[in-house]
Design an enzyme around this catalytic site. Structure first.
Site, PDB file in Angstrom:
ATOM      1  CB  SER A 147      10.452  12.964  14.440  1.00  0.00           C
ATOM      2  OG  SER A 147      10.715  13.563  15.690  1.00  0.00           O
ATOM      3  CG  HIS A 155      -4.162  -7.854   1.166  1.00  0.00           C
ATOM      4  ND1 HIS A 155      -5.347  -7.679   1.856  1.00  0.00           N
ATOM      5  CD2 HIS A 155      -3.185  -7.357   1.978  1.00  0.00           C
ATOM      6  CE1 HIS A 155      -5.106  -7.113   3.023  1.00  0.00           C
ATOM      7  NE2 HIS A 155      -3.794  -6.907   3.137  1.00  0.00           N
ATOM      8  CB  SER A 161      -3.657  -3.538   4.042  1.00  0.00           C
ATOM      9  OG  SER A 161      -2.368  -4.099   4.237  1.00  0.00           O
ATOM     10  N   GLY A 215      -1.447  -1.419   6.695  1.00  0.00           N
ATOM     11  CA  GLY A 215      -0.764  -2.031   7.814  1.00  0.00           C
ATOM     12  C   GLY A 215      -0.930  -1.323   9.143  1.00  0.00           C
ATOM     13  NE  ARG A 216      -1.446   4.663   9.963  1.00  0.00           N
ATOM     14  CZ  ARG A 216      -1.444   5.974   9.688  1.00  0.00           C
ATOM     15  NH1 ARG A 216      -1.546   6.403   8.439  1.00  0.00           N
ATOM     16  NH2 ARG A 216      -1.318   6.840  10.665  1.00  0.00           N
ATOM     17  CB  SER A 247      -7.067  -0.573   9.972  1.00  0.00           C
ATOM     18  OG  SER A 247      -6.996  -1.680   9.095  1.00  0.00           O
ATOM     19  CG  ASN A 262      -8.561  -9.007   0.673  1.00  0.00           C
ATOM     20  OD1 ASN A 262      -7.350  -8.840   0.725  1.00  0.00           O
ATOM     21  ND2 ASN A 262      -9.308  -9.220   1.757  1.00  0.00           N
ATOM     22  CG  ASP A 322     -10.211  -2.078   8.243  1.00  0.00           C
ATOM     23  OD1 ASP A 322     -10.727  -2.359   9.336  1.00  0.00           O
ATOM     24  OD2 ASP A 322      -9.203  -2.633   7.777  1.00  0.00           O
TER      25      ASP A 322
END
Length: 345
Positions: A178, A214, A216, A218-219, A224, A228, A259
């Site tokens: 997909s 910052h 990231s 976003g997970r 994740s 920063n 993370d």
């Protein structure tokens, strides 16, 4: 303002310039730093012509170097007044706070070849029961804008802006799964910029920046990735060349919330970027490394070139660590072909 600027200018001209063209160039550079945002470049040209020649009609018309709409052609040294394209672009953006200005290079690469995408840090998906069967060819794009929010917060040559960069890695041709987005990185920033006009070994320091950054994906856990930073960016130009040196300091996080505690070992502590522009072509080299003795780091080569009146081609080669956050600790090698939408500062 004109009287004060004129008195300062006379001292600068007498100390640093000898010919009328050099005095006019010094005046224009000074006005680019101190003139109000409402003053246009043409008004600055007329003001400086009056200061240098007395009668502007005595000034021979010469094209300006570095304007966005008029890239430099084959001209001999001394035949034009040299104005920093980068500084003028920053000033133009600050002149209209309702306009989105390009921050980093904006591009769309419909064809990006990655010889080993399954090794790009996605092994966690298998642990979650999701099959990993990625294509070697995917789409990559970057959209990066900034908006000036405050001019003159620390002097007339200072600007504050907010910026956002989105970089996505899209398995567009992977119809069996997909066509998922393999990774998307988000990068908001608060940037303070100071235009400058001092030289070192023939290189003009056109701007310096200090920013809070910052980044990231976003997970959620365990995928994740974020960190920063506070970084400085020192930008120099000379003729068709530009160099920027960008060291940073990572803002510490607690062990429970971090993370990726080893991200500095792979994304490094600084970035050095050089660029050459001429005749509509631009060549860029980025080198990123850390201060450790290992070989973790990255090299990126890019080439922008005209392919029509309004379209520019773009090729990008990346080798090393940190092309995306999800695979920051995996060495990748990619080659992409596509279009340059807007050049960055």
């Amino acid at each position: 303002m004109r009287e004060a600027a004129g008195s300062v200018q006379e001292v600068v001209q007498e100390a640093t310039a000898t010919t009328p063209a050099q005095r006019e160039e010094a005046c224009l550079r000074e006005q680019l730093l101190v003139a109000p945002a409402s003053i246009t470049l043409e008004e600055m040209r007329r003001f400086c012509a009056e200061q240098v020649y007395g009668d502007p009609a005595q000034r021979e018309e010469r094209p300006l170097f570095g304007t966005v709409s008029e890239p430099p052609q084959e001209q001999l040294p001394g035949d034009e007044v040299r104005i920093s394209e980068r500084a003028q672009a920053i000033r133009d953006a600050a002149n209209n706070p309702f306009t989105l200005a390009s921050h980093k290079t904006n591009y769309l690469l419909p064809l990006v070849y990655n010889p080993s995408p399954n090794d790009a840090g996605l092994e966690e998906l298998e642990a979650l029961g999701e099959p990993v069967d990625l294509d070697h060819i995917e789409v990559q794009f970057q959209l990066s804008v900034q908006v000036p929010v405050w001019r003159g917060f620390l002097g007339q040559a200072s600007f504050m802006s907010v910026a956002y960069t989105n970089r996505s890695f899209w398995q567009a041709y992977n119809s069996d799964d997909s066509s998922p987005f393999r990774e998307t990185n988000h990068e908001p920033e608060l940037i303070m910029t100071w235009l400058n006009d001092w030289s070192l070994f023939g290189w003009q320091n056109v701007a310096n920046q200090l920013a809070v950054n910052h980044q990231s994906n976003g997970r959620s856990e365990p995928l994740s990735r974020s960190w920063n930073r506070i970084y400085a960016n020192l930008i120099f130009e000379r003729d068709c060349y530009s160099i920027s040196f960008k060291p940073w300091y990572r803002i510490p996080e607690s062990r429970e919330e971090d993370d990726n505690p080893d991200i500095e070992n792979y994304l490094g502590h600084f970035e050095l970027r050089g660029r050459y522009r001429n005749g509509g072509h631009s060549l860029s080299l980025m080198v990123r490394n850390n201060l450790r003795s290992d070989n973790h780091g990255a090299v990126e080569l890019s080439w922008g070139f005209p392919i029509g009146n309004r379209v520019r081609g773009y090729m990008k080669y990346f080798n090393g660590y940190g092309e995306s956050l999800i695979d920051y600790d995996e060495a990748v090698q990619t080659l992409g072909f596509g279009f340059e939408l807007a050049q960055g500062f």
